[in-house]
Design a protein around this motif. Structure first.
Motif, PDB file in Angstrom:
ATOM      1  N   LYS A 177       0.842  -1.201   0.000  1.00 20.18           N
ATOM      2  CA  LYS A 177       0.000   0.000   0.000  1.00 20.18           C
ATOM      3  C   LYS A 177       0.885   1.261   0.000  1.00 20.18           C
ATOM      4  CE  LYS A 177      -4.163   1.548   2.424  1.00 20.18           C
ATOM      5  NZ  LYS A 177      -3.764   2.727   3.184  1.00 20.18           N
ATOM      6  N   LYS A 178       1.856   1.273   0.882  1.00 20.30           N
ATOM      7  CA  LYS A 178       2.761   2.436   0.978  1.00 20.30           C
ATOM      8  C   LYS A 178       3.493   2.654  -0.347  1.00 20.30           C
ATOM      9  CE  LYS A 178       4.144   2.044   5.898  1.00 20.30           C
ATOM     10  NZ  LYS A 178       3.785   3.369   6.442  1.00 20.30           N
ATOM     11  N   GLU A 182       1.076   3.983  -3.013  1.00 21.62           N
ATOM     12  CA  GLU A 182       0.632   5.338  -2.659  1.00 21.62           C
ATOM     13  C   GLU A 182       1.716   6.367  -2.957  1.00 21.62           C
ATOM     14  OE1 GLU A 182      -2.635   4.392   0.828  1.00 21.62           O
ATOM     15  OE2 GLU A 182      -0.681   5.198   1.402  1.00 21.62           O
ATOM     16  N   TYR A 183       2.950   5.944  -2.911  1.00 21.35           N
ATOM     17  CA  TYR A 183       4.047   6.879  -3.154  1.00 21.35           C
ATOM     18  C   TYR A 183       3.952   7.514  -4.552  1.00 21.35           C
ATOM     19  CZ  TYR A 183       8.627   8.975  -3.284  1.00 21.35           C
ATOM     20  OH  TYR A 183       9.627   9.881  -3.394  1.00 21.35           O
ATOM     21  N   ASN A 204       0.897   7.691  -6.065  1.00 21.54           N
ATOM     22  CA  ASN A 204      -0.546   7.946  -6.167  1.00 21.54           C
ATOM     23  C   ASN A 204      -1.313   6.903  -6.969  1.00 21.54           C
ATOM     24  OD1 ASN A 204      -0.438  10.346  -4.663  1.00 21.54           O
ATOM     25  ND2 ASN A 204       0.383  11.414  -6.462  1.00 21.54           N
ATOM     26  N   ASP A 211      -3.418   2.999  -6.724  1.00 18.46           N
ATOM     27  CA  ASP A 211      -4.105   2.140  -5.770  1.00 18.46           C
ATOM     28  C   ASP A 211      -3.671   0.687  -6.020  1.00 18.46           C
ATOM     29  OD1 ASP A 211      -5.785   0.694  -4.217  1.00 18.46           O
ATOM     30  OD2 ASP A 211      -7.651   1.376  -5.165  1.00 18.46           O
TER      31      ASP A 211
END
Ligand code: F7E
Length: 312
Positions: free
Chosen positions: A256-257, A260-261, A263, A265
């Motif tokens: 997830k991280k 997300e870095y 942007n 999903d």
């Protein structure tokens, strides 16, 4: 000038340790294996060409190691060589054991006979804790290995302790929890994920297939962990040390991280396949690094979010 000999110099840790020791003014020597893809498995240290000296050799060809020990007479020996992939150890258990268990014993014998005044470092692993018996694992936690890899590392760990106690050698084991970096092999989960993020972002890949994303690990930065190896080799007595950050997250959170870095999903790209599950899983590991923090003043600088950023 001190001389260090690194077996496994072509790996992630070998590369970071070489840089670290060169900065300290060491002469650095290492063994590289011949391999058909990369003519001499040196890509992770090729930027150090001319600053380190490498020889062809293999832990399974002990004469190649003995020759270097005799010629160099190192002050410090670091055994970082291993078949280090846990899942693959189920496919090649005998090879894994030859390298990770008997390889260590052969190396100790040569070291004892040729240069017993040298100091010796063995790369032990948190995988030895396996199915955990305490919430946080430290130097006193019993081992409960779950893979041929982990079993072979337990042998390596105890044979080092046995040689230390029997022959009065300065031989230490660092029980290192997972440690990652941009140099991590591409089939380990952190590198597989962060590399996929880059490739998906640049439209070179559309999906990422993983196995058990609920597993939790204590992930640190390899550059911080090689400093811990060196510190334990400078201590006034040979002991074993746990090296960890003390914090754990799941593969799912790491995934997830990472997405997300940039942007994105992760859910939109993730597939799960049986292929990446292990016959026997280690579900949770979290180290207790209190001893090394207190006694050697070691403190990992890179936190998990910085690690994700660096690797993506
Ligand atoms: O797996 C799960 C997998 O292969 C981490 C080695 O350096 O650290 C490393 O061992 C977790 C496991 O590392 C995939 O099931 C899910 O629970 O990155 P890994 P590892 O097995 O923890 C220790 C300290 C060592 O000593 C070892 O040498 O991630 N996982 N999906 C996956 N793992 C991989 N590799 N690939 C996947 O697709």
């Amino acid at each position: 000038m001190k001389k260090a000999f690194i077996i496994g110099i072509g790996g992630q840790d070998g590369s970071y340790l070489s840089e670290y020791l060169l900065e300290l003014g060491y002469e650095v020597y290492g063994i590289v294996r011949r391999n058909s893809v990369c003519e001499h498995q040196e890509s992770r240290v090729s930027h150090l060409d001319g600053r380190i000296k490498t020889f062809y050799g293999d832990l399974l060809d002990i004469s190649s190691i003995e020759k270097v020990l005799r010629d160099v007479m190192p002050d410090e020996i670091y055994n970082l060589a291993a078949q280090s992939h846990v899942r693959i150890s189920f496919d090649i258990p005998q090879f894994t054991t030859q390298v990770n268990a008997l390889g260590v014993l052969n190396l100790l014998e040569s070291y004892k006979q040729i240069c017993p005044k040298a100091r010796f470092y063995q790369a032990s692993s948190s995988e030895m804790f396996g199915e955990i018996l305490t919430k946080k694992q430290n130097e006193r936690t019993p081992f409960n290995p779950r893979s041929p890899y982990a079993v072979s590392k337990v042998f390596g760990h105890f044979i080092v302790k046995n040689y230390r106690e029997s022959y009065n050698l300065f031989a230490v084991s660092g029980i290192l929890f997972n440690h990652e970096s941009p140099l991590r092999g591409e089939t380990f989960v952190t590198r597989k994920i962060t590399r996929a993020v880059g490739r998906i972002y640049h439209k070179l890949q559309t999906k990422l297939t993983l196995g058990n994303i609920n597993a939790e690990r204590d992930w640190g930065f390899a550059g911080d962990f090689v400093e811990a190896m060196w510190l334990m080799m400078q201590h006034n007595k040979p002991e074993d040390w746990v090296v960890a950050t003390g914090k754990s997250i799941s593969v799912k959170e790491f995934l997830k991280k990472s997405f997300e870095y940039v942007n994105l999903d992760a859910e939109e790209y993730l597939l799960i396949s049986d292929k990446y599950f292990r016959p026997n899983e280690v579900n949770f590991l979290q180290g207790d690094p209190e001893k090394i923090k207190k006694e050697l003043n070691w403190d990992p600088k890179v936190k998990i979010d910085d690690l994700v950023k660096m690797m993506v």
